[in-house]
Every structure is written in C-alpha cells, then in structure tokens.
Write an enzyme that holds these catalytic residues in place. Sequence first.
Site, PDB file in Angstrom:
ATOM      1  N   THR A 172      58.487   6.215  57.379  1.00  0.00           N
ATOM      2  CA  THR A 172      58.040   6.427  55.997  1.00  0.00           C
ATOM      3  C   THR A 172      58.723   7.617  55.314  1.00  0.00           C
ATOM      4  O   THR A 172      58.484   7.857  54.127  1.00  0.00           O
ATOM      5  CB  THR A 172      56.525   6.722  55.962  1.00  0.00           C
ATOM      6  OG1 THR A 172      56.289   7.897  56.746  1.00  0.00           O
ATOM      7  CG2 THR A 172      55.722   5.575  56.521  1.00  0.00           C
ATOM      8  N   LYS A 173      59.545   8.363  56.008  1.00  0.00           N
ATOM      9  CA  LYS A 173      60.073   9.618  55.456  1.00  0.00           C
ATOM     10  C   LYS A 173      61.264   9.371  54.510  1.00  0.00           C
ATOM     11  O   LYS A 173      61.756   8.251  54.410  1.00  0.00           O
ATOM     12  CB  LYS A 173      60.436  10.568  56.597  1.00  0.00           C
ATOM     13  CG  LYS A 173      59.251  10.878  57.535  1.00  0.00           C
ATOM     14  CD  LYS A 173      58.263  11.876  56.936  1.00  0.00           C
ATOM     15  CE  LYS A 173      56.864  11.816  57.530  1.00  0.00           C
ATOM     16  NZ  LYS A 173      56.624  12.507  58.773  1.00  0.00           N
ATOM     17  N   THR A 174      61.745  10.424  53.861  1.00  0.00           N
ATOM     18  CA  THR A 174      62.738  10.250  52.790  1.00  0.00           C
ATOM     19  C   THR A 174      64.111   9.834  53.318  1.00  0.00           C
ATOM     20  O   THR A 174      64.961   9.398  52.560  1.00  0.00           O
ATOM     21  CB  THR A 174      62.891  11.528  51.943  1.00  0.00           C
ATOM     22  OG1 THR A 174      63.334  12.595  52.802  1.00  0.00           O
ATOM     23  CG2 THR A 174      61.578  11.923  51.287  1.00  0.00           C
TER      24      THR A 174
END
Length: 384
Positions: free
Chosen positions: A186-188
């Site tokens: 889910t991270k950038t």
Amino acid sequence: MHRIPFAIPDLDQAEINEVVDSLNSGWITTGPKVKRFEENFKEYIGAKHALAVNSATSGLHLALDAIGIQAQDKVIVPVNTFTSTAEVVRYFDADPIFCDIEKDSFNICIKSLKHILNTYPKKDKIKAIMPVHIAGQACDMDPILKLAKEYNLKIIEDAAHALPTTYKGKLVGTIGDITVYSFYATKTLCTGEGGMITTNNDNYAKRIKVMRLHGFDRDAWDRYNTNKPSWYYSIIAPGFKYNMPDLNASLGIHQLKKVDNFYEKRKSIAKKYDQAFKELPQIQTPYVVNKNDKHAYHLYILKVPQRDKFIEELAKKGVGTSVHFIPLHIQPYWKNKYNLNENDFPNAINNFQAIMSLPIYTKLQDDEIDYIIKSVKEIYEKLI
Ligand SMILES: *Cc1c(COP(=O)(O)O)cnc(C)c1O
C-alpha cells in the site's frame, strides 16, 4: 454499488516485463536487480548508502542493531505509529519509551520529547529517538537533531510513509543517522513486500550489509563477482534473513522512476479533498506545517465527528477507509507490558477518536474522487 478499495498498487507493463526478465534469467533472489534498485534509490535520495531489505520492519531492526542497541536500553517512540516501530525495540529486550504526538501534525511532540529527556530517571539508558513521518509529512527535525546532540542519541527515522518527503527543502533520507522506507503493497512505492535503509555512515552500512544476510562477510551476488572461489564465505555474526529478492527489486526499479509522478497525482487528489471539505466546519482537513515542503500524502487523514459511524456509512456506500493509527498505548501488549493508561498520551487518544483515512492513490479515477467527496458530504449532512 461502486466499490472503491482503500488502496490499490499502481503496477504496469514495465514492472511485469522486468519480473518476467528476472524469471527468464534464472536469478530470482538477491542479485543484479537489487543492486540496480539500490543504486537508483541512493541517487534519488542523495544518500551515501541505500540497502534493500525484505521489509521496513527488518530495516528498523537492522538500524537499531547497527547503532548498537542492547538489552535494557531505552528508545523513544511516538505512540501514534504502526507496531513495527516499537516492536523492533523489543527484539533486543530493550524498551520503547512512548511519546505523545502534536495535536495537528500527528507527528512526535517536541514538548513531550523534551519532557521525557528532562525527567526520565535513567537518562543514560536512552539511546535513540525514532521519529515517524506520519502520512508523509516530515517531523520537525531541527529540534529533534538538537536534542539528539545534547543527549547523545541516535536518530532512526521511520520513513514508511515518507517517499518523497522534504524537510525544509531537503529530502528525508539523510537527516537522521539512519532512515528506513517501506515498500509494502500500500505504500507510495511498492514491491509487494520490501524496504530500504539509507545512511551516510559507512560503519552502519557495513554492519547492516552483514546482518541482513546471515552474517556473511559479503552477499551472494558479490560471491559470484570476485576472484575468491564462489563457494567460499565466512560468517562473522549471527545475522538475519532480511535480503530483498530480485523479483521484488524488479518492481522497485520501475516504481522509483514513477515516484515523482505518483507524488504529483496524490498531491492533486489531496488538493481536491482539501477544497471540498474545508466548507464542512466540523471536519478537519490535514494540517500542513510547511507549504513549501513535500508532503508525500501516503495517507489523507481527516478528523470527523462520530468517526465510527462515519466509517460505517462510507463502507455502506462502498468506500474503503482505514485508521492510522490505533495508538500503541491502548494495544493490549503494549498497555499491559508497560502499565499504560489511555490518558497518558492525551493528544494521541483525542486524535485517535476522530481520525479516518480516505483512499488516496494514483489509480483513483476522477469520478471515484468525486464519488468519495459526495459521499463524505452526504454522510456529514446526515450525522450533523
Ligand atoms: C507500513 C509501516 C511499517 C512497516 O512496514 P513493512 O515494510 O510492512 O515492514 C512501519 N512503520 C510504519 C509507520 C508503517 O506505516
């Protein structure tokens, strides 16, 4: 009903091709792709070293090992974080000292930090501070650096949300002693699972390289690229199995190329949300400390009235949300282990009762953004 998940990774053909290339090459664990990813990341951040690992949790563990944390040592950790930040301290049989957060930025509170440093009975046991750049907005690093110097503490930054984030114009990644990024789904920047450690300190980098792979004196890839016989290795420490496979780095190489575009997209979504919600007096939009800095907007955190009801109503409309974070001091393990009370960290607990994270990711379509805004407004009208 239209369903909008809380998060979706943005992977395209370039990532797929790179993974297939690794599969065809026969080298699927740590190898040339990891090297390339590390080189590119190092350049992007402007750090002297970038070391890939299989998660940010592993990275934080290795960072604490590198600075020499021992049993019974103390490490200052904000209560408003994911459990990883504190859990790695316990791996050493050391203890986190929890710290409250700022009311508006949700980042570590400098006043509380000073209070801990002034009043803690065994001050010489405190070895490090772990600031967490919540949602992708930098902590106020200058006073933290000053206190670290004054009390002889190391700074390990949890930058799981903070790519790309700047503090006073400088990219997070070389401000503290060691910085750790997460590439969780889910991270950038996502590699499925994965993380990166950056540091300008040669000794830390050397130790981390050894400890991330069993305590080998050099990693498997190097073994195939020197004139020592390829079967030869020496074990110099009881290390861990924290290396990143090339399959994951294959995603990372291409994700990194897009990291600035991703950022622009999330920023534009945040702007739309800000614009739409500022007319709702009982909703508080994210507080931006410094407009000239990059807020990575990994998360878009609203403070809303009747938070639980709000989330329930949004779910009914198909909008996925989350809460970042349930503060650690009310989690059973931490609460019981350190005898903590809900009101020990008033800003964190007040914050927790009102926060809700909305979807903010590059795959979010304009009509979905409009739908989310419309849904929030409808629920607001209904609940107020
Ligand atoms: C996601 C996250 C982590 C853990 O990252 P992993 O790569 O899953 O280990 C640590 N700290 C914070 C603040 C996070 O959000």
